[in-house]
Design a protein around this motif. Structure first.
Motif, PDB file in Angstrom:
ATOM      1  N   ASN A 209       0.800  -1.096  -0.248  1.00  0.00           N
ATOM      2  CA  ASN A 209      -0.100  -0.082  -0.211  1.00  0.00           C
ATOM      3  C   ASN A 209       0.947   1.567  -0.067  1.00  0.00           C
ATOM      4  O   ASN A 209       0.433   1.987  -0.450  1.00  0.00           O
ATOM      5  CB  ASN A 209      -0.945  -0.194   1.357  1.00  0.00           C
ATOM      6  CG  ASN A 209      -2.000  -1.231   1.603  1.00  0.00           C
ATOM      7  OD1 ASN A 209      -2.443  -1.457   0.209  1.00  0.00           O
ATOM      8  ND2 ASN A 209      -2.256  -1.452   2.139  1.00  0.00           N
ATOM      9  N   THR A 210       1.761   1.145   0.795  1.00  0.00           N
ATOM     10  CA  THR A 210       2.151   2.398   0.717  1.00  0.00           C
ATOM     11  C   THR A 210       3.863   3.024  -0.305  1.00  0.00           C
ATOM     12  O   THR A 210       3.260   3.792  -0.553  1.00  0.00           O
ATOM     13  CB  THR A 210       3.403   2.516   2.100  1.00  0.00           C
ATOM     14  OG1 THR A 210       2.409   2.126   3.405  1.00  0.00           O
ATOM     15  CG2 THR A 210       3.856   4.291   2.001  1.00  0.00           C
ATOM     16  N   HIS A 381      -6.711   8.728   2.552  1.00  0.00           N
ATOM     17  CA  HIS A 381      -5.616   8.155   2.218  1.00  0.00           C
ATOM     18  C   HIS A 381      -5.224   8.324   0.560  1.00  0.00           C
ATOM     19  O   HIS A 381      -4.705   7.736  -0.318  1.00  0.00           O
ATOM     20  CB  HIS A 381      -5.673   6.998   2.207  1.00  0.00           C
ATOM     21  CG  HIS A 381      -6.741   5.738   0.758  1.00  0.00           C
ATOM     22  ND1 HIS A 381      -7.844   6.398   1.470  1.00  0.00           N
ATOM     23  CD2 HIS A 381      -6.524   4.770   0.613  1.00  0.00           C
ATOM     24  CE1 HIS A 381      -8.792   5.814  -0.223  1.00  0.00           C
ATOM     25  NE2 HIS A 381      -7.750   4.688  -0.222  1.00  0.00           N
ATOM     26  N   ILE A 411      -3.340   9.505   5.569  1.00  0.00           N
ATOM     27  CA  ILE A 411      -3.894   7.697   5.533  1.00  0.00           C
ATOM     28  C   ILE A 411      -2.885   7.361   5.196  1.00  0.00           C
ATOM     29  O   ILE A 411      -3.070   7.119   3.817  1.00  0.00           O
ATOM     30  CB  ILE A 411      -5.341   7.336   6.317  1.00  0.00           C
ATOM     31  CG1 ILE A 411      -5.772   7.791   6.861  1.00  0.00           C
ATOM     32  CG2 ILE A 411      -4.972   6.073   6.060  1.00  0.00           C
ATOM     33  CD1 ILE A 411      -7.653   8.127   6.988  1.00  0.00           C
ATOM     34  N   ASN A 412      -1.928   6.643   5.732  1.00  0.00           N
ATOM     35  CA  ASN A 412      -1.025   5.212   4.609  1.00  0.00           C
ATOM     36  C   ASN A 412      -0.120   6.915   3.503  1.00  0.00           C
ATOM     37  O   ASN A 412      -0.309   6.044   2.569  1.00  0.00           O
ATOM     38  CB  ASN A 412      -1.911   4.696   4.167  1.00  0.00           C
ATOM     39  CG  ASN A 412      -0.852   3.136   3.234  1.00  0.00           C
ATOM     40  OD1 ASN A 412       0.240   3.344   3.436  1.00  0.00           O
ATOM     41  ND2 ASN A 412      -1.529   2.648   2.451  1.00  0.00           N
ATOM     42  N   TYR A 413       0.728   7.502   4.061  1.00  0.00           N
ATOM     43  CA  TYR A 413       1.477   8.850   3.525  1.00  0.00           C
ATOM     44  C   TYR A 413       2.441   7.365   2.507  1.00  0.00           C
ATOM     45  O   TYR A 413       2.842   6.693   2.118  1.00  0.00           O
ATOM     46  CB  TYR A 413       1.688   9.251   4.172  1.00  0.00           C
ATOM     47  CG  TYR A 413       2.698  10.106   3.137  1.00  0.00           C
ATOM     48  CD1 TYR A 413       2.508  11.247   2.333  1.00  0.00           C
ATOM     49  CD2 TYR A 413       4.877   9.422   3.804  1.00  0.00           C
ATOM     50  CE1 TYR A 413       3.492  11.998   1.882  1.00  0.00           C
ATOM     51  CE2 TYR A 413       5.196  10.756   2.498  1.00  0.00           C
ATOM     52  CZ  TYR A 413       4.929  11.830   2.001  1.00  0.00           C
ATOM     53  OH  TYR A 413       5.450  12.689   1.342  1.00  0.00           O
ATOM     54  N   LYS A 414       2.076   7.605   0.858  1.00  0.00           N
ATOM     55  CA  LYS A 414       2.937   7.086  -0.319  1.00  0.00           C
ATOM     56  C   LYS A 414       4.162   7.324   0.198  1.00  0.00           C
ATOM     57  O   LYS A 414       4.164   8.543   0.234  1.00  0.00           O
ATOM     58  CB  LYS A 414       2.082   6.870  -1.458  1.00  0.00           C
ATOM     59  CG  LYS A 414       0.901   6.721  -0.639  1.00  0.00           C
ATOM     60  CD  LYS A 414       0.042   5.251  -1.080  1.00  0.00           C
ATOM     61  CE  LYS A 414      -0.972   5.321  -0.960  1.00  0.00           C
ATOM     62  NZ  LYS A 414      -2.555   6.178  -0.075  1.00  0.00           N
ATOM     63  N   ILE A 436      -1.428   3.924   8.547  1.00  0.00           N
ATOM     64  CA  ILE A 436      -2.413   2.930   8.698  1.00  0.00           C
ATOM     65  C   ILE A 436      -2.789   2.799  10.208  1.00  0.00           C
ATOM     66  O   ILE A 436      -3.760   1.978  10.335  1.00  0.00           O
ATOM     67  CB  ILE A 436      -1.963   1.486   8.416  1.00  0.00           C
ATOM     68  CG1 ILE A 436      -1.182   0.651   9.502  1.00  0.00           C
ATOM     69  CG2 ILE A 436      -1.691   1.655   7.026  1.00  0.00           C
ATOM     70  CD1 ILE A 436      -0.909  -0.772   9.054  1.00  0.00           C
ATOM     71  N   ASP A 457     -13.002   9.677   2.790  1.00  0.00           N
ATOM     72  CA  ASP A 457     -13.097   8.406   1.990  1.00  0.00           C
ATOM     73  C   ASP A 457     -14.435   8.127   2.409  1.00  0.00           C
ATOM     74  O   ASP A 457     -13.885   6.952   1.444  1.00  0.00           O
ATOM     75  CB  ASP A 457     -11.452   7.830   3.032  1.00  0.00           C
ATOM     76  CG  ASP A 457     -10.545   8.646   2.304  1.00  0.00           C
ATOM     77  OD1 ASP A 457     -10.356   9.692   1.706  1.00  0.00           O
ATOM     78  OD2 ASP A 457      -9.119   8.397   3.302  1.00  0.00           O
ATOM     79  N   SER A 464     -10.442   5.009   7.798  1.00  0.00           N
ATOM     80  CA  SER A 464     -10.883   6.730   7.825  1.00  0.00           C
ATOM     81  C   SER A 464     -11.975   6.382   8.901  1.00  0.00           C
ATOM     82  O   SER A 464     -12.676   7.203   9.702  1.00  0.00           O
ATOM     83  CB  SER A 464     -11.592   7.464   6.404  1.00  0.00           C
ATOM     84  OG  SER A 464     -10.493   7.651   5.806  1.00  0.00           O
TER      85      SER A 464
END
Length: 732
Positions: A209-210, A381, A411-414, A436, A457, A464
């Motif tokens: 995910n990230t 996110h 949320i879940n910073y890439k 997360i 979201d 969220s």
């Protein structure tokens, strides 16, 4: 001199040497060790310690010479014993240096240990740990130091050290090709699977995910199944990784296995949700998707009847979006909202039950009263190259910073190179790069004293929903990203006069806050250079080109069949099909429909995804007419179509998802192409294909609307949003 006197002198020398050593006076310590060697040359420890003193002074050649002297003239057994003793002396000092955070010196000592004993696995593993602590680890060390081969060949290893190192590597450089081989080599030595699995799960979630590498995540977490083939937690994550990677058949098969192994009601609900997700990506599985949706309704109703209030946190989290696919299957908002509201209410009860202390603190907050500016927090996110990211940026850009402070909660910073994500960081008053875990983000929102929290979201992300259920802000709102979540702690759902029917408040838990014209506006889109040409697609220049660019979730067979009927009715027409999903299955799905409706398959063209959003928008210009989906319309795709001045045919329903294109067309000043029935959808599709004058008229209207229409006035829209925020705050 008697032997007792000699012993006393030697111990005195060693004691004094050690004292100077601890104080860092290595030169003086070396002097005493040299005296000890003169007095007792047969004692090897004096050589080992003297060499160490030289090494600590940077005199590596002298150190090695001293150690070689200590090794000289011994039998093989004696040499082995000497090597062991020297390694122990160096190991002890390396560990001491590491405890002092002197990683560079600890690393240097370990390197010398490697020269003395090149295949000592424990030393090599510790050496790699030091590479990581020094932030010089590349991943190549796993092969250059031959540790993978050693792990595979050694019958006994320090499994705790291996697992600790695996966790460090997965945190530091998880994408290196050797990491998978390293993890695989460890599996054969694992006696307690849970420790290995507990390392794999959070690491693979981050990778998928990230870092957005689901294929790598899938291959790693598959190793956990070797130890526990029926572990449903691993299976749940693996399904998501497969689907995110586009391996839909594998995802579906794994979801079926997970369903068969899930005995607890909540687990069955989530496994069914994942199975639905797999089916929805592959249009040929429509009947199976409908059957799964029917089963999910039954399971959720059973859950609502039971009203359990003792879920584990992880299980509650999975419930928030368990009903996600209902709007894709049919347009029944009353039924869908009733189930969603009750499930969300049950989730909130459980969330607040297991986090009572936090909820109590949040309720006792002291409101900031009339203090200005108002603090607005945006939670998502998707603040990157994503539909939400492209659309929400205009509000960020136009916000009045004298009246509002803008906080962005990622949320879940890439951990990827994404210019739009960086843009959000730079255009917020403050930003929080969250992970997360909902508790961490909720606490940050509370500590920042956010007045109004905007969830972008909804149920597209369970985290969220959990944050909103904790109620970290006094006013909480859902906007943009999806339909409302139904979570009772959300106060308002932002809509407009068109995107929801007048009766919608009857089945919404949230207060519907209708903006006067539109619930979304943009100032435009970046448009690149097109890469599609009619001649390259073997389409005549005088042909009528229809286009549908939507993901597999939205390919409802009834609407797709109507699209085939339109193509059949309009001679010399072609249909371009593009979007996320199983490409082979989408092609087979439309080919079969074409044959059933008597449409030659050579009038269909299947397009790959474009390499950027800007190119995708440019390529829309190849189309004469865009055919929208139903019961789940396009949203960002509709805005892009209208911005490019292309006529659109949409089918309007009752639910939010079935009215997006309707409100956007109205707010762009266009009514041609809005259908209220299947028959009207077919009629508009055929008419727009045959009537060039009408298409030209719509294109001119859309071009002119850029200067006048509410849909293209993001600044005015932001003022309306701000007015709504102020009124919400005044009602507190």
């Amino acid at each position: 001199m008697t032997s007792l006197q000699l012993y006393t002198d030697i111990t005195s020398l060693e004691r004094q040497a050690y004292q100077y050593f601890i104080k860092g006076n290595y030169n003086q310590a070396a002097n005493y060790y040299e005296q000890a060697i003169e007095a007792e040359p047969e004692v090897k420890y004096h050589y080992w310690n003297l060499g160490l003193m030289f090494l600590l002074q940077g005199q590596e050649a002298e150190a090695q010479t001293t150690w070689m002297l200590g090794m000289a003239e011994g039998e093989p057994e004696q040499v082995d014993q000497c090597t062991f003793e020297l390694m122990e002396v160096l190991r002890t000092e390396s560990e001491r240096r590491e405890s002092l955070a002197d990683y560079a010196l600890a690393w240097a000592i370990r390197q010398h240990m490697r020269e003395i004993s090149p295949t000592n696995l424990n030393n090599l593993l510790h050496l790699i740990e030091l590479f990581i602590k020094l932030e010089t680890f590349t991943g190549d060390e796993l092969t250059s130091l031959a540790v993978i081969e050693l792990i595979r060949s050694e019958p006994i290893v320090d499994i705790e050290l291996l697992l600790r190192l695996l966790e460090s590597i997965l945190n530091y450089a998880p994408l290196h090709p050797s990491v998978l081989d390293f993890a695989e080599a460890i599996v054969t030595h694992v006696n307690e699977p849970k420790y290995f699995i507990n390392i794999l799960v959070p690491a693979t979630i981050k990778i998928a995910n990230t870092m957005r590498q689901p294929k790598i995540a899938a291959r790693l977490i598959e190793l956990g199944l070797r130890l526990e083939p029926n572990n449903t937690e691993i299976l749940r994550h693996l399904i998501a990784f497969y689907l995110n990677a586009g391996d839909y058949s594998q995802g579906i098969e794994t979801a079926k296995l997970c369903c068969s192994l899930s005995n607890i009601l909540v687990d069955r609900i989530f496994a069914t949700h994942l199975l639905q997700r797999g089916f929805m990506n592959v249009p040929g599985y429509w009947q199976e998707a409908c059957a799964a949706a029917k089963l999910q309704d039954s399971l959720l109703m059973s859950l609502i009847e039971e009203q359990p209030t003792n879920f584990e946190p992880g299980r509650v989290l999975r419930l928030f979006n368990a009903n996600y696919f209902a709007p894709y299957i049919g347009d029944e908002p009353k039924k869908y909202r009733e189930i969603q509201n009750q499930v969300a209410h049950l989730c909130q009860i459980n969330v607040q039950e297991y986090d009572q202390e936090k909820v109590r603190r949040y309720k006792q907050r002291t409101l900031r009263g009339g203090i200005k500016p108002i603090k607005i927090g945006y939670l998502s996110h998707c603040l990157f190259r994503h539909s939400v990211g492209w659309l929400a940026r205009w509000v960020f850009q136009h916000h009045d910073r004298d009246r509002f402070q803008i906080y962005a909660y990622f949320i879940n910073y890439k951990q990827v190179n994404d210019p739009l994500q960086e843009w959000y960081l730079q255009n917020a008053t403050q930003s929080y790069k969250g992970g997360i875990y909902s508790e961490d983000i909720a606490e940050k929102i509370y500590q920042d004293e956010i007045d109004i929290l905007i969830d972008l979201d909804s149920i597209t992300l369970d985290v969220s929903c959990e944050i909103m259920a904790l109620k970290p802000a006094p006013v909480q709102v859902t906007w943009l990203g999806w339909d409302a979540s139904g979570v009772p702690t959300v106060d308002y759902f932002i809509a407009d006069p068109y995107v929801l029917p007048e009766s919608a408040q009857e089945y919404y838990q949230e207060k519907i806050w209708r903006l006067p014209q539109t619930y979304i506006a943009v100032d435009g889109f970046e448009v690149g250079v097109p890469t599609l040409r009619r001649d390259s697609l073997d389409i005549p220049s005088d042909a009528i080109v229809y286009l549908s660019a939507q993901r597999g979730f939205k390919r409802h067979p009834d609407t797709a069949r109507l699209q085939m009927k339109i193509i059949k009715e309009v001679t010399n027409s072609y249909f371009l099909i593009k979007g996320l999903g199983d490409a082979e299955a989408v092609q087979k799905f439309f080919m079969q429909l074409a044959e059933e409706e008597g449409v030659p398959c050579d009038r269909l063209r299947f397009l790959p995804l474009d390499h950027s959003e800007a190119v995708h928008r440019a390529n829309l210009a190849i189309a004469d007419v865009i055919l929208d989906t139903y019961p789940y319309n396009g949203a960002t795709t509709t805005l892009e179509t209208l911005w490019m001045g292309i006529p659109l045919v949409t089918r309007v329903g009752q639910q939010f998802a079935a009215r997006n294109s309707y409100t956007m067309m109205i707010n762009a000043g266009i009514t041609e192409g809005i259908a209220w029935t299947d028959e009207e959808y077919l009629e508009w599709g055929v008419r727009l294909g045959k009537d060039k004058a009408l298409r030209d008229k719509i294109a001119c209207q859309l071009k002119a609307s850029r200067q006048t229409a509410p849909l293209w006035n993001a600044k005015q829209f932001t003022r309306e949003m701000e007015k709504a925020y102020e009124q919400m705050w005044q009602r507190m």
